[in-house]
Design a protein around this motif. Structure first.
Motif, PDB file in Angstrom:
ATOM      1  N   GLU A 146      -6.230  95.320  29.790  1.00 29.59           N
ATOM      2  CA  GLU A 146      -6.219  95.239  30.852  1.00 29.59           C
ATOM      3  C   GLU A 146      -6.670  95.878  31.508  1.00 29.59           C
ATOM      4  O   GLU A 146      -7.237  95.140  33.205  1.00 29.59           O
ATOM      5  CB  GLU A 146      -6.182  93.671  30.516  1.00 29.59           C
ATOM      6  CG  GLU A 146      -6.125  93.055  29.748  1.00 29.59           C
ATOM      7  CD  GLU A 146      -5.157  91.858  30.032  1.00 29.59           C
ATOM      8  OE1 GLU A 146      -4.446  91.724  30.934  1.00 29.59           O
ATOM      9  OE2 GLU A 146      -5.127  90.629  29.479  1.00 29.59           O
ATOM     10  N   LYS A 147      -6.398  97.301  32.046  1.00 31.51           N
ATOM     11  CA  LYS A 147      -6.365  98.151  33.228  1.00 31.51           C
ATOM     12  C   LYS A 147      -5.427  97.679  34.517  1.00 31.51           C
ATOM     13  O   LYS A 147      -6.052  97.440  35.279  1.00 31.51           O
ATOM     14  CB  LYS A 147      -6.922  98.834  33.340  1.00 31.51           C
ATOM     15  CG  LYS A 147      -8.758  99.318  32.240  1.00 31.51           C
ATOM     16  CD  LYS A 147     -10.235  99.607  32.800  1.00 31.51           C
ATOM     17  CE  LYS A 147     -10.642 100.792  31.857  1.00 31.51           C
ATOM     18  NZ  LYS A 147     -11.206 100.241  30.741  1.00 31.51           N
ATOM     19  N   ALA A 148      -4.528  96.485  34.046  1.00 29.78           N
ATOM     20  CA  ALA A 148      -2.968  96.757  34.843  1.00 29.78           C
ATOM     21  C   ALA A 148      -2.749  97.225  36.444  1.00 29.78           C
ATOM     22  O   ALA A 148      -2.660  96.696  37.054  1.00 29.78           O
ATOM     23  CB  ALA A 148      -2.305  95.792  33.822  1.00 29.78           C
ATOM     24  N   PHE A 149      -2.818  98.619  35.421  1.00 31.69           N
ATOM     25  CA  PHE A 149      -2.673  99.429  36.903  1.00 31.69           C
ATOM     26  C   PHE A 149      -3.564 100.624  37.467  1.00 31.69           C
ATOM     27  O   PHE A 149      -3.911 101.308  36.417  1.00 31.69           O
ATOM     28  CB  PHE A 149      -1.309 100.149  36.075  1.00 31.69           C
ATOM     29  CG  PHE A 149      -0.221  99.426  35.848  1.00 31.69           C
ATOM     30  CD1 PHE A 149       0.731  99.238  36.669  1.00 31.69           C
ATOM     31  CD2 PHE A 149      -0.044  99.327  34.751  1.00 31.69           C
ATOM     32  CE1 PHE A 149       2.098  98.349  36.486  1.00 31.69           C
ATOM     33  CE2 PHE A 149       1.165  98.379  34.054  1.00 31.69           C
ATOM     34  CZ  PHE A 149       2.054  97.684  35.035  1.00 31.69           C
ATOM     35  N   SER A 150      -3.644 100.951  38.092  1.00 36.24           N
ATOM     36  CA  SER A 150      -4.364 101.691  39.171  1.00 36.24           C
ATOM     37  C   SER A 150      -3.697 102.988  39.257  1.00 36.24           C
ATOM     38  O   SER A 150      -2.669 102.979  39.472  1.00 36.24           O
ATOM     39  CB  SER A 150      -4.758 101.402  40.643  1.00 36.24           C
ATOM     40  OG  SER A 150      -5.567 102.360  41.275  1.00 36.24           O
ATOM     41  N   LEU A 151      -4.422 104.139  39.229  1.00 34.97           N
ATOM     42  CA  LEU A 151      -3.581 105.293  38.294  1.00 34.97           C
ATOM     43  C   LEU A 151      -3.412 106.075  40.312  1.00 34.97           C
ATOM     44  O   LEU A 151      -2.330 106.753  40.355  1.00 34.97           O
ATOM     45  CB  LEU A 151      -4.274 106.365  38.386  1.00 34.97           C
ATOM     46  CG  LEU A 151      -4.726 106.361  36.427  1.00 34.97           C
ATOM     47  CD1 LEU A 151      -5.221 107.467  35.799  1.00 34.97           C
ATOM     48  CD2 LEU A 151      -3.321 106.674  35.723  1.00 34.97           C
TER      49      LEU A 151
END
Length: 194
Positions: A146-151
């Protein structure tokens, strides 16, 4: 059951219900209980028919015979799941500390999201939260999917505006909604990236 009238889980419920043509308040008997663990107990105890749960409670419900109706993520559009909030006056007076925090957070997120560290990160999550390692690994998988975190901690202006529009529709912000820049200041993130 959601976490509360102004809880994020209620916002998720409203968005999903409207997507499927339901009135989120009139077409169901909506109850509230703040913690996901409480909602899980009510669900497993038969006190409610459905609830918005977060991992690992979602996996616990499935193990007890529950039915997964799916994630809220596909219905939310570009909706950030991670963000940091700071008092503007404090931020200005403590820029060095805030930039160091942003750098440390970015380093930790990159480490956490690296598939080479999945087992180690899942073991840390399991130990810190009382989860099984299996549930922690499923939580990691879902966060990745879900791409829950931004790098780099960044949030696009479009995502900020989208959230502001959703909050306005829910009555939490007054219309007309201010532009994204009124809600989001990325100068400390940009400094951390240098």
């Amino acid at each position: 059951m959601t976490g509360g009238d102004k809880d994020l889980t209620n916002l998720w419920w409203e968005t999903i219900a409207k997507h499927f043509g339901l009135d989120p308040y009139k077409d169901v008997e909506l109850l509230f209980s703040g913690a996901s663990t409480n909602r899980l107990a009510a669900l497993l105890g038969g006190a409610i028919d459905a609830s918005v749960l977060s991992p690992p409670q979602t996996f616990m419900a499935l193990q007890q015979g529950g039915t997964d109706l799916g994630s809220a993520a596909p219905y939310l559009g570009e909706f950030p799941t991670m963000g940091w909030h700071v008092n503007a006056k404090w931020a200005q007076a403590n820029a060095t500390t805030l930039i160091a925090f942003a750098k440390a957070n970015d380093e930790a997120v990159r480490y956490m999201l690296d598939p080479a560290h999945k087992t180690e990160v899942s073991q840390m999550l399991a130990k810190a939260s009382g989860l099984t390692v299996d549930d922690a690994m499923k939580t990691w998988d879902q966060s990745i999917a879900e791409k829950a975190f931004s790098l780099d901690g960044s949030i696009s202006p479009q995502a900020v505006q989208h959230v502001a529009d959703i909050l306005a529709a829910a009555g939490d912000l007054k219309s007309p909604v201010k532009p994204a820049g009124a809600f989001y200041d990325d100068r400390f993130l940009r400094a951390a990236a240098q």
